[in-house]
Design a protein around this motif. Structure first.
Motif, short mmCIF file in Angstrom:
data_model
loop_
_atom_site.label_atom_id
_atom_site.label_comp_id
_atom_site.label_asym_id
_atom_site.label_seq_id
_atom_site.Cartn_x
_atom_site.Cartn_y
_atom_site.Cartn_z
N MET A 1 -65.36 -76.47 64.74
CA MET A 1 -65.77 -77.11 63.49
C MET A 1 -66.23 -76.06 62.48
O MET A 1 -65.91 -76.15 61.29
CB MET A 1 -66.88 -78.11 63.76
N MET A 2 -66.99 -75.05 62.95
CA MET A 2 -67.46 -73.99 62.05
C MET A 2 -66.27 -73.34 61.36
O MET A 2 -66.28 -73.10 60.16
CB MET A 2 -68.22 -72.92 62.84
N LYS A 3 -65.24 -73.05 62.16
CA LYS A 3 -64.03 -72.42 61.61
C LYS A 3 -63.42 -73.32 60.55
O LYS A 3 -63.05 -72.87 59.48
CB LYS A 3 -63.02 -72.21 62.74
N GLU A 4 -63.29 -74.61 60.88
CA GLU A 4 -62.67 -75.55 59.95
C GLU A 4 -63.47 -75.65 58.66
O GLU A 4 -62.90 -75.72 57.57
CB GLU A 4 -62.57 -76.94 60.59
N LEU A 5 -64.80 -75.65 58.78
CA LEU A 5 -65.64 -75.75 57.59
C LEU A 5 -65.44 -74.53 56.70
O LEU A 5 -65.38 -74.65 55.48
CB LEU A 5 -67.11 -75.89 57.99
N LYS A 6 -65.37 -73.35 57.34
CA LYS A 6 -65.14 -72.13 56.56
C LYS A 6 -63.84 -72.23 55.79
O LYS A 6 -63.76 -71.88 54.62
CB LYS A 6 -65.10 -70.92 57.50
N GLU A 7 -62.80 -72.72 56.49
CA GLU A 7 -61.49 -72.84 55.84
C GLU A 7 -61.54 -73.87 54.72
O GLU A 7 -60.98 -73.65 53.65
CB GLU A 7 -60.42 -73.21 56.87
N ALA A 8 -62.20 -74.99 54.98
CA ALA A 8 -62.30 -76.04 53.96
C ALA A 8 -63.00 -75.49 52.73
O ALA A 8 -62.56 -75.70 51.60
CB ALA A 8 -63.07 -77.24 54.51
N PHE A 9 -64.08 -74.75 52.97
CA PHE A 9 -64.84 -74.21 51.84
C PHE A 9 -63.97 -73.25 51.03
O PHE A 9 -63.91 -73.33 49.81
CB PHE A 9 -66.09 -73.47 52.36
N ARG A 10 -63.28 -72.37 51.74
CA ARG A 10 -62.41 -71.40 51.06
C ARG A 10 -61.33 -72.09 50.25
O ARG A 10 -60.97 -71.67 49.15
CB ARG A 10 -61.77 -70.45 52.08
N LEU A 11 -60.81 -73.17 50.83
CA LEU A 11 -59.75 -73.93 50.19
C LEU A 11 -60.22 -74.49 48.84
O LEU A 11 -59.49 -74.48 47.86
CB LEU A 11 -59.38 -75.09 51.12
N TYR A 12 -61.46 -74.97 48.81
CA TYR A 12 -61.99 -75.60 47.60
C TYR A 12 -62.58 -74.59 46.64
O TYR A 12 -62.69 -74.84 45.45
CB TYR A 12 -63.03 -76.66 47.97
N ASP A 13 -62.99 -73.43 47.16
CA ASP A 13 -63.54 -72.37 46.31
C ASP A 13 -62.36 -71.51 45.87
O ASP A 13 -62.23 -70.35 46.26
CB ASP A 13 -64.56 -71.56 47.12
N LYS A 14 -61.50 -72.11 45.04
CA LYS A 14 -60.22 -71.47 44.71
C LYS A 14 -60.39 -70.11 44.04
O LYS A 14 -59.61 -69.20 44.27
CB LYS A 14 -59.39 -72.39 43.80
N GLU A 15 -61.42 -69.97 43.20
CA GLU A 15 -61.60 -68.69 42.50
C GLU A 15 -62.30 -67.65 43.38
O GLU A 15 -62.46 -66.51 42.99
CB GLU A 15 -62.42 -68.87 41.21
#
Length: 158
Positions: free
Chosen positions: A92-106
């Protein structure tokens, strides 16, 4: 279906419940509706779940609510959920990191609270608009309108 109810109570996937039901039934040969703690320990081992005897004893005491010394299927599911869901935390931690990166486009290191609302809604469509606002207010304490990764993690894992 009973499996659907179990899924809600325990947080396990329906597929996991089906597998656990098969394991339980194959050990409950006389169809008594319960198995011994030793048997539970064997099933966990077969599933590749390592557990120390001390923590196992504590968990059995916690879960064997009626103190029968026998583990009914619903109790067995609660116990299995403890182990299966903890294993998922790293994933889940990994997924959250990826989700965050995905939305933090800049790549600013933060996302807007508006974006966070969308993420939360995707994760749990049952959240009402008021609940979403409440969650956002709790996280964005300084009212900046942005949430950094640490705040995001604290919210998701808290």
């Amino acid at each position: 279906s009973p499996d659907g109810e179990y899924a809600e109570e325990t947080g396990l996937e329906k597929e996991q419940i089906v597998v656990l039901r098969r394991a339980f039934d194959s050990f409950d040969r006389d169809k008594k509706g319960y198995i011994s703690p030793e048997t539970v320990s064997d099933i966990l081992r077969m599933m590749g779940i390592k557990v120390s005897s001390t923590s196992f004893k504590q968990i059995i005491e916690e879960i064997d609510e009626d103190g029968s010394g026998q583990i009914e299927f619903s109790e067995f599911l609660q116990l299995a959920a403890k182990f299966l869901i903890e294993e998922d935390e790293e994933a889940m931690m990994k997924e959250l990191k990826e989700a965050f990166r995905l939305y933090d486009k800049e790549g600013n290191g933060y996302i807007t609270t508006q974006t966070l609302k969308e993420i939360l809604h995707e994760l749990d469509a049952r959240l009402t608009a008021e609940e979403l606002v409440g969650i956002i207010e709790e996280i964005d304490e300084d009212g900046s309108g942005t949430v950094d990764f640490d705040e995001f993690m604290a919210m998701m894992t808290g």
